[in-house]
Every structure is written in structure tokens, then in C-alpha cells.
Design an enzyme around this catalytic site. Structure first.
Site, mmCIF file in Angstrom:
data_model
loop_
_atom_site.group_PDB
_atom_site.id
_atom_site.type_symbol
_atom_site.label_atom_id
_atom_site.label_comp_id
_atom_site.label_asym_id
_atom_site.label_seq_id
_atom_site.Cartn_x
_atom_site.Cartn_y
_atom_site.Cartn_z
ATOM 1 C CD1 TRP A 24 -7.469 11.860 10.612
ATOM 2 C CD2 TRP A 24 -8.011 9.750 11.154
ATOM 3 N NE1 TRP A 24 -6.312 11.166 10.743
ATOM 4 C CE2 TRP A 24 -6.601 9.860 11.071
ATOM 5 C CE3 TRP A 24 -8.558 8.503 11.469
ATOM 6 C CZ2 TRP A 24 -5.727 8.785 11.296
ATOM 7 C CZ3 TRP A 24 -7.721 7.440 11.681
ATOM 8 C CH2 TRP A 24 -6.321 7.599 11.611
ATOM 9 C CG HIS B 192 -8.281 6.756 6.278
ATOM 10 N ND1 HIS B 192 -8.609 7.453 7.403
ATOM 11 C CD2 HIS B 192 -7.904 5.541 6.694
ATOM 12 C CE1 HIS B 192 -8.421 6.703 8.471
ATOM 13 N NE2 HIS B 192 -7.989 5.530 8.076
ATOM 14 C CE1 TYR C 9 -4.545 5.670 5.453
ATOM 15 C CE2 TYR C 9 -4.676 5.959 7.823
ATOM 16 C CZ TYR C 9 -4.532 5.139 6.727
ATOM 17 O OH TYR C 9 -4.335 3.813 6.907
ATOM 18 N NE ARG D 29 -2.052 2.006 3.430
ATOM 19 C CZ ARG D 29 -2.609 2.454 4.544
ATOM 20 N NH1 ARG D 29 -3.822 2.050 4.916
ATOM 21 N NH2 ARG D 29 -1.944 3.293 5.324
ATOM 22 C CD GLU E 196 -4.480 -2.866 6.774
ATOM 23 O OE1 GLU E 196 -5.710 -2.947 6.677
ATOM 24 O OE2 GLU E 196 -3.900 -1.814 7.114
ATOM 25 C CD GLU F 123 -10.113 0.527 7.742
ATOM 26 O OE1 GLU F 123 -9.390 0.093 6.824
ATOM 27 O OE2 GLU F 123 -9.708 1.321 8.608
ATOM 28 C CG ASP G 206 -7.110 3.502 3.468
ATOM 29 O OD1 ASP G 206 -6.918 2.942 4.566
ATOM 30 O OD2 ASP G 206 -8.218 3.960 3.116
ATOM 31 C CD GLU H 203 -8.345 0.403 2.990
ATOM 32 O OE1 GLU H 203 -7.274 -0.020 2.505
ATOM 33 O OE2 GLU H 203 -8.533 0.513 4.210
ATOM 34 N NE ARG I 228 -9.681 -2.345 4.131
ATOM 35 C CZ ARG I 228 -8.565 -2.748 4.727
ATOM 36 N NH1 ARG I 228 -8.005 -3.875 4.364
ATOM 37 N NH2 ARG I 228 -8.011 -2.034 5.693
HETATM 38 C C1 CS2 Z 1 -6.402 2.087 8.029
HETATM 39 C C2 CS2 Z 1 -6.287 1.885 9.507
HETATM 40 O O1 CS2 Z 1 -5.084 0.157 7.824
HETATM 41 C C3 CS2 Z 1 -6.001 0.821 7.314
HETATM 42 O O2 CS2 Z 1 -6.600 0.523 6.279
HETATM 43 O O3 CS2 Z 1 -7.675 2.490 7.620
HETATM 44 O O4 CS2 Z 1 -4.933 1.987 9.821
HETATM 45 C C4 CS2 Z 1 -7.079 2.842 10.379
HETATM 46 O O5 CS2 Z 1 -6.671 4.161 10.127
HETATM 47 C C5 CS2 Z 1 -6.828 2.475 11.823
HETATM 48 O O6 CS2 Z 1 -7.194 1.139 12.011
HETATM 49 C C6 CS2 Z 1 -7.619 3.379 12.752
HETATM 50 O O7 CS2 Z 1 -7.316 3.033 14.077
HETATM 51 MG MG MG Z 2 -8.226 1.672 5.760
#
Ligand code: CS2
Ligand code: MG
Length: 402
Positions: A402, A212, A160, A148, A339, A262, A210, A236, A283
Site C-alpha cells: 500500500w 509509495h 495513494y 508534491r 516534508e 520513511e 511519491d 520517493e 527520509r
Molecule cells: C507518505 C505518508 O507522506 C508520505 O510520504 O508516505 O503519508 C504515509 O503514507 C503515511 O505516513 C502512512 O501513515
Molecule cells: Mg512517502
């Protein structure tokens, strides 16, 4: 009949904060579950300790499905990250116990291997393009088949996914760190570094990115279209997924594969994303989406629509849920990718895991159960340190995702 005799909730910060549930049966068999929810961890610890543990004592640990239904339907107030993370921890611990009682690694209880190993991706990042390219090289040299890529946006402080030093942990401050965000600057810059990665390293490995949750649907459509030449394995979380409908608009404009889930915690939260093929990878995780029992339901639904798995596995998921994830990943027919960021040494002092990394893949322990031990004596050396995830603010000061 063996019964649940004890259920202990441990909150400790070995390298970062983890909440761990340990269930012990009247036969002395123990099982572990991850109950970590980054930034809101005490809510889950209390949900377990104050509301679920009294319900577990005396119950039959072998009745995993019944326990899941009992805790989910018995709460009346359903779904959401706190409830589902608590249920996940109980479920995972009971699968660990069942494996130990059967003398089999959990993946054997789930149907056995469908593949030799679990392909993983890790996080390359940089404060600028040269340092990002160096980091991608590092992971390729370590044998990763998938990487990534995230880089800081010039002149915009909080991007991020950019590691500070050797460890990436976003929950790094005792109050939420407020980070600036500039969508237009990101949209101009991010495609250039993804192109730079392909120009330097070619197309012989999987490249992921990502977003995010940061873009509107039409911005995400524009981004996905712009990066098609980079041939991403996935883009992502392009836009917040509460609005599952938004992904229809993105789909109309780009063939860049989409990965979501996620932060989603049940089959109902991903139902339309899957059944209307609005995404390519789901995810959801063992730790936040109802444990092994519910995650398998999600993955089986996904398989009907050729949606593949791509479970979250950042460092805020403990070695317990990573081990459980590998047991699920090695068995499901529609596995996509896992991941894997790796945990810091302090974490390894508390969690001893039998998961191994080789040739860009993770391999499950052959120990009965999950193959993870929790050392609460070692954990006492790492008392809980409350930390918050950052908050993003646009340049006009308003709160952003965020
Ligand atoms: C992120 C995460 O790994 C990822 O895909 O979205 O690192 C996420 O920011 C964290 O799990 C938040 O605690
Ligand atoms: Mg993520």
C-alpha cells in the site's frame, strides 16, 4: 543530581491519533517525545508503559547517549518500528529536557544554525488533473518552494495520496480499507499529470512525487526514465526498500533522484543505500529512527556520500517530532528538504508548538528545549479512536504494497 521522577504515556486522537511520552525530572523539568506509529500505536504505547517506563525512573536524564545504548542493547531484540519508535520518544524527551536545563533551544545544542530556515514541501493532490493543478496553484500561492503532486488514477479506486476534503489522513477506517491497485494504469497515467504540472507552472519550483512502494525495480526504472523531463526533485519510495539491492537496478536506468527511508528505522536499514549512493535523499525521522541521537548518526553517514536529508513529515508525525525535526534540519550540513503537511486545528489544541512557517520554510522555536507543550486536559476531549491504514489489492485480488 536530578533524576527521572515520572514518565507518562498519552494516547489521544485530536484530529488523528498520537502517542506522546512526557518525562518529568525531580527538578520538575518536563520533556516530550513523539511515539506515534500509525495503525499500530498501542504496540508502542505498551512498549513504553510496560517495558521502558520502569527502567527510566531514577535514571539521570542528562545521560542521553547512555540511555540510548541502554534501551537499544538492553532489549536484546533490536530494531524494528515499535522498538525504535519507543526509543525515539525517550531520546527526544531527554533532548527537550537538556535544552530546558541549559536554557537553549535544542538546535543550539546541536551546533547552531547552518541555514536561515528549513525548506519544506507540502502535498498537492487531486481526483483528476484539473483539481490537482488547482491544488498545486494553491500551495504555490501560499509561498511553498516545493510541492508534491499525486492524482487519482482514472477508473482505479484506491490511489495513494489523494486527499479527501481538506485533510489527508490515510488511517481513516476502523478496519483496513481494501483499495484496488493497477500498476499498468498508474504507469500510463502518473507521468502525464507530472508533465501537466510542469506545462502549467514551469520549472521554477521543486516538484516531488511519491510512488509509495508500489513498483518492481524494473517498473520503477521505467517510471524514473519516463519522468526525467519533468525534472522531479525526487521520486520517493519507488520500490519496497527491504531489498536495498533493488535500487542499483533503478540507478542504472534513470537520473531521476531517489528518496527512501520513511519506513526504515535504523542506520543499518539505510547503510548500503547511502554508502553505495543508491539514493539521493534519506527520509528517516526523529520519531521512527531512534530520536535525535540516532537520526544525527544517519545524517552524518549520509553527508559523507553527498546524500541529503528529506525527513518524512506527514500528519501522522506529531508536532513534537516535527519541532524536533526542524531543530535537526536547521543544523545539519546536508539538509535537503522537510516534508510538512500541517496539522488540523484539533491537534493544535493539544500540542502548542513554537514552530513557524514563512516564505516556504519552517523556523524553530527559540524557547529552551523543543518549544512544544502538551495539554493533557485538552487531550481528554479527544479520546483514542483506533484506526487502520489501508491495504492494497491488485485487480486479481492479491495483496500489494500500500
Ligand atoms: C507518505 C505518508 O507522506 C508520505 O510520504 O508516505 O503519508 C504515509 O503514507 C503515511 O505516513 C502512512 O501513515
Ligand atoms: Mg512517502
Amino acid at each position: 543530581m536530578s533524576t527521572i521522577e515520572r514518565a507518562e504515556v498519552f494516547v489521544a486522537s485530536p484530529g488523528r491519533t498520537f502517542v506522546t511520552l512526557r518525562i518529568t525530572t525531580s527538578d520538575g523539568v518536563t520533556g516530550l517525545g513523539d511515539a506515534t506509529l500509525n495503525g499500530r500505536e498501542l504496540a508502542v504505547a505498551s512498549y513504553l508503559q510496560d517495558h521502558l517506563v520502569p527502567l527510566l525512573i531514577g535514571k539521570d536524564p542528562a545521560r542521553i547517549e547512555d540511555m540510548w545504548q541502554y534501551l537499544y542493547k538492553g532489549a536484546y531484540w533490536r530494531r524494528g518500528p515499535v522498538t525504535m519508535t519507543a526509543i525515539s520518544a525517550v531520546d527526544t524527551a531527554l533532548w527537550d529536557i537538556k535544552g530546558k536545563v541549559a536554557g537553549l533551544p535544542v538546535y543550539q545544542l546541536l551546533g547552531g544554525r547552518s541555514r536561515d530556515g528549513v525548506m519544506v514541501y507540502s502535498h498537492a493532490s487531486g481526483t483528476d488533473v484539473p483539481s490537482l493543478l488547482d491544488d498545486v496553484q494553491r500551495y504555490l500561492d501560499l509561498g511553498y518552494k516545493a510541492v508534491r503532486a499525486q492524482a487519482a488514477v482514472p477508473d482505479v479506486g484506491g490511489t495513494y495520496g489523494v486527499r479527501k476534503g481538506t485533510v489527508y489522513e490515510p488511517a481513516a477506517s476502523t478496519l483496513p480499507d481494501e483499495q484496488p491497485w493497477d500498476t499498468e494504469a498508474y504507469l500510463r497515467f502518473a507521468p502525464t499529470y507530472l508533465d501537466a504540472v510542469r506545462e502549467r507552472f514551469g520549472f521554477g519550483f521543486h516538484l516531488l512525487h511519491d510512488v509509495h512502494h508500489r513498483l518492481t525495480p524494473i517498473e520503477a526504472a521505467r517510471f524514473g526514465k519516463r519522468v526525467e523531463d519533468a525534472q522531479l526533485f525526487w521520486m520517493e519510495d519507488p520500490t519496497p526498500a527491504e531489498n536495498q539491492e533493488a535500487f542499483r537496478l533503478i540507478r542504472q536506468h534513470t537520473t531521476t533522484p531517489l528518496a527512501v527511508g520513511e519506513v526504515l528505522t535504523s542506520i543499518w536499514d539505510v547503510q548500503h543505500l547511502i554508502t553505495e549512493q543508491l539514493i539521493d535523499y534519506v527520509r528517516t525521522t526523529v520519531v521512527h529512527a531512534g530520536g535525535i541521537t540516532h537520526l544525527r548518526r544517519i545524517f552524518d553517514l549520509a553527508a559523507l556520500y553527498q546524500v541529503r536529508t528529506g525527513s518524512h513529515g506527514a500528519t501522522d508525525l506529531s508536532p513534537v517530532s516535527l519541532a524536533a525535526a526542524v531543530h535537526v534540519d536547521i543544523t545539519v550540513p546536508n539538509f535537503g528538504i522537510q516534508e510538512y503537511m500541517g496539522h488540523v486545528d484539533e491537534t493544535g489544541e493539544v500540542f502548542r508548538s513554537g514552530v513557524t512557517f514563512a516564505d516556504g520554510m519552517l523556523h524553530p522555536s527559540e524557547e529552551p528545549g523543543l518549544g512544544v507543550e502538551y495539554d493533557e486536559k485538552a487531550a481528554e476531549r479527544f479520546p483514542y479512536e483506533p484506526r487502520y491504514l489501508p491495504v492494497a489489492r491488485r485487480l486479481d485480488g492479491s495483496v500489494h504494497d500500500w
